[in-house]
Design a protein around this motif. Structure first.
Motif, short mmCIF file in Angstrom:
data_model
loop_
_atom_site.label_atom_id
_atom_site.label_comp_id
_atom_site.label_asym_id
_atom_site.label_seq_id
_atom_site.Cartn_x
_atom_site.Cartn_y
_atom_site.Cartn_z
N ASP A 59 24.09 36.14 30.78
CA ASP A 59 25.47 36.39 31.19
C ASP A 59 25.61 37.90 31.35
OD1 ASP A 59 25.93 37.56 28.68
OD2 ASP A 59 26.68 35.68 27.84
N GLU A 60 26.84 38.38 31.44
CA GLU A 60 27.04 39.80 31.72
C GLU A 60 26.59 40.69 30.57
OE1 GLU A 60 31.72 39.96 30.29
OE2 GLU A 60 31.21 40.19 32.40
N ASP A 61 26.46 40.13 29.37
CA ASP A 61 26.07 40.93 28.20
C ASP A 61 24.66 40.63 27.71
OD1 ASP A 61 28.29 42.53 27.82
OD2 ASP A 61 29.35 41.01 26.67
N ALA A 62 24.16 39.43 27.97
CA ALA A 62 22.92 38.99 27.33
C ALA A 62 21.85 38.63 28.35
CB ALA A 62 23.21 37.79 26.42
N TRP A 63 20.62 38.55 27.83
CA TRP A 63 19.46 38.12 28.60
C TRP A 63 18.86 36.91 27.89
CZ3 TRP A 63 18.93 40.99 32.98
CH2 TRP A 63 19.55 42.25 33.00
N LYS A 64 17.86 36.30 28.54
CA LYS A 64 17.16 35.21 27.87
C LYS A 64 15.69 35.21 28.29
CE LYS A 64 18.50 31.73 31.33
NZ LYS A 64 19.21 30.44 31.54
N MET A 65 14.85 34.66 27.41
CA MET A 65 13.43 34.53 27.68
C MET A 65 13.17 33.21 28.41
SD MET A 65 11.97 35.82 23.95
CE MET A 65 13.41 35.40 22.96
N ASN A 66 12.24 33.24 29.39
CA ASN A 66 11.85 31.99 30.02
C ASN A 66 10.97 31.20 29.06
OD1 ASN A 66 9.15 32.92 30.25
ND2 ASN A 66 9.57 33.84 32.26
N ARG A 67 10.54 30.03 29.49
CA ARG A 67 9.82 29.14 28.57
C ARG A 67 8.53 29.77 28.05
NH1 ARG A 67 8.91 23.01 30.34
NH2 ARG A 67 11.19 23.18 30.29
N ALA A 68 7.76 30.38 28.95
CA ALA A 68 6.50 30.99 28.53
C ALA A 68 6.75 32.17 27.59
CB ALA A 68 5.70 31.44 29.75
N GLN A 69 7.75 32.97 27.91
CA GLN A 69 8.07 34.11 27.05
C GLN A 69 8.53 33.64 25.68
OE1 GLN A 69 10.99 35.88 29.60
NE2 GLN A 69 9.60 37.44 30.39
N PHE A 70 9.35 32.61 25.66
CA PHE A 70 9.88 32.13 24.39
C PHE A 70 8.77 31.54 23.52
CE2 PHE A 70 12.17 28.83 21.83
CZ PHE A 70 12.81 29.73 20.99
N THR A 71 7.84 30.83 24.14
CA THR A 71 6.70 30.30 23.38
C THR A 71 5.90 31.44 22.75
OG1 THR A 71 6.53 28.35 24.81
CG2 THR A 71 4.57 28.96 23.55
N ALA A 72 5.65 32.49 23.54
CA ALA A 72 4.91 33.65 23.03
C ALA A 72 5.71 34.36 21.94
CB ALA A 72 4.59 34.61 24.17
N PHE A 73 7.02 34.43 22.11
CA PHE A 73 7.89 35.06 21.12
C PHE A 73 7.82 34.33 19.79
CE2 PHE A 73 12.11 35.07 19.09
CZ PHE A 73 12.30 36.43 18.88
N MET A 74 7.89 33.00 19.81
CA MET A 74 7.84 32.22 18.58
C MET A 74 6.48 32.36 17.90
SD MET A 74 10.85 30.97 18.15
CE MET A 74 10.68 29.64 16.98
N GLN A 75 5.42 32.40 18.70
CA GLN A 75 4.09 32.62 18.12
C GLN A 75 3.99 34.01 17.50
OE1 GLN A 75 1.61 31.90 21.53
NE2 GLN A 75 1.57 29.68 21.22
N ALA A 76 4.60 35.00 18.15
CA ALA A 76 4.58 36.36 17.63
C ALA A 76 5.32 36.46 16.31
CB ALA A 76 5.19 37.31 18.66
N LEU A 77 6.38 35.71 16.15
CA LEU A 77 7.10 35.69 14.88
C LEU A 77 6.19 35.19 13.76
CD1 LEU A 77 10.64 34.29 15.81
CD2 LEU A 77 10.02 36.68 15.37
N ARG A 78 5.45 34.14 14.04
CA ARG A 78 4.57 33.56 13.02
C ARG A 78 3.41 34.50 12.67
NH1 ARG A 78 5.95 28.75 15.87
NH2 ARG A 78 4.14 28.90 17.26
#
Length: 357
Positions: A122-141
């Motif tokens: 939206d005008e304030d926020a961004w979001k990760m696509n599916r591949a980015q989000f998968t990599a993000f969750m793995q990076a957290l672990r």
């Protein structure tokens, strides 16, 4: 309600004292509790979890407190089998983008490797696509280095606390050991996870006066002494000097009115005390709250800054149902991190569906 710019609704000692005094004096046959699941809040290191009364859970992670400029990521999941996890990313822009050049579309970096640009949410926020989000969750672990980068800044993000918070999210929604768990996955299906709890319904009653007005001298002389006795029962909940200011009144229907008076003032917040009275003063008035900001068309609300900078807020709403003012929304905007003036997120703990006649 907007994507809120308001920290968990904080009940002042005054609120508790005054409310208890009112409850001790008033037994109203029309009062009923809103049936709702208990909300859950949990924090660990740089992550917070807020699950509202419908069992929708929101996990908010942040940069460390000494990392400037800060970033925040919000993971939201509704209760029920096979529900997806949505993500939003917000990068610090507390001053409203005063940079000398446009920040552009941010990149996601994991261990200094670019995973590409984010998508606009939206005008304030961004979001990760599916591949980015998968990599993000793995990076957290893996406790990897996670950053966001635009044309102006790099934003170092913290995964510290994420495992505990996401495990708690799974626990609240009954997902531990299932194929859909975020942390402790298992072989069990999600068919037995907790289902969403419907939002309580509040039927908003029409009111005679949509706005309050100053009380007349005659009304003040008749009503104020009675209400002052009730306030006195709250152990000096309101400041005497504030109570000397002009009181206000609004007719709710032909028999009842809403009376308000300035009650307290802090460094950057203030609160008014509100009462529902019978117009003939034939019964003991009912205290709605001693921490409200305004009244408008059958709704009382309270907005409170978490600190003077105004980058975090809490809020609470009460809605008139013809018998009493029912709590209809409670929430906050997340941590005070100089991400947005008004706060980054809307993190409700109470959600209801208000229906107008």
């Amino acid at each position: 309600m907007k994507k809120w710019n308001h920290t968990p609704a904080v009940f002042s000692k005054r609120s508790v004292q005054l409310l208890m005094a009112g409850l001790a004096l008033v037994v109203s046959p029309g009062v009923h509790a809103i049936p709702s699941e208990q909300s859950v809040s949990f924090s660990h290191k740089d992550w917070d979890l807020i699950c509202d009364n419908t069992l929708t859970c929101r996990a908010a992670g942040y940069s460390t407190s000494d990392s400037i400029p800060a970033a925040t990521v919000l993971l939201t999941r509704k209760a029920g089998p096979a529900t997806p996890v949505t993500n939003q990313v917000m990068l610090a822009d507390y001053d409203g983008d005063t940079a000398s050049k446009p920040p552009g579309v941010p990149l996601l970096l994991i261990d200094n490797h670019s995973l590409g640009t984010l998508l606009s949410a939206d005008e304030d926020a961004w979001k990760m696509n599916r591949a980015q989000f998968t990599a993000f969750m793995q990076a957290l672990r893996r406790d990897s280095d996670i950053r966001f980068k635009d044309n102006v800044n790099e934003y170092i993000f913290s995964g510290a606390g994420s495992s505990a918070v996401l495990l708690k999210m799974d626990d609240v929604q009954g997902r531990i050991g299932t194929t859909g768990a975020l942390v402790k996955k298992g072989h069990n299906s999600e068919s037995g996870v907790k289902l969403p709890v419907p939002e309580p319904i509040i039927i908003k009653a029409p009111v005679r006066d949509k706005k309050s007005r100053d009380m007349t001298a005659q009304e003040t002389a008749r009503i104020k002494p009675v209400l002052m006795k009730l306030i006195a029962g709250g152990h000096d909940s309101c400041d005497e000097e504030r109570l000397k200011e002009t009181w206000q009144i609004a007719r709710l229907d032909e028999k009842q009115s809403l009376v308000s008076a300035s009650c307290w003032m802090g460094a950057y917040n203030s609160g008014d005390v509100y009462f529902v009275i019978n117009n003939d003063m034939s019964s003991i008035p009912v205290i709605v709250t001693d921490s409200a900001t305004s009244y408008d068309d059958g709704m009382v609300d309270f907005a409170m800054k978490g600190r003077g900078l105004g980058d975090c807020w809490s809020y609470k709403y009460w809605t008139w149902d013809g018998k009493r003012f029912v709590p209809s929304a409670i929430g906050d905007s997340g941590r005070c991190m100089l991400i947005r003036a008004g706060g980054a997120w809307n993190l409700p703990t109470l959600k209801t569906k208000v229906i107008t006649h």
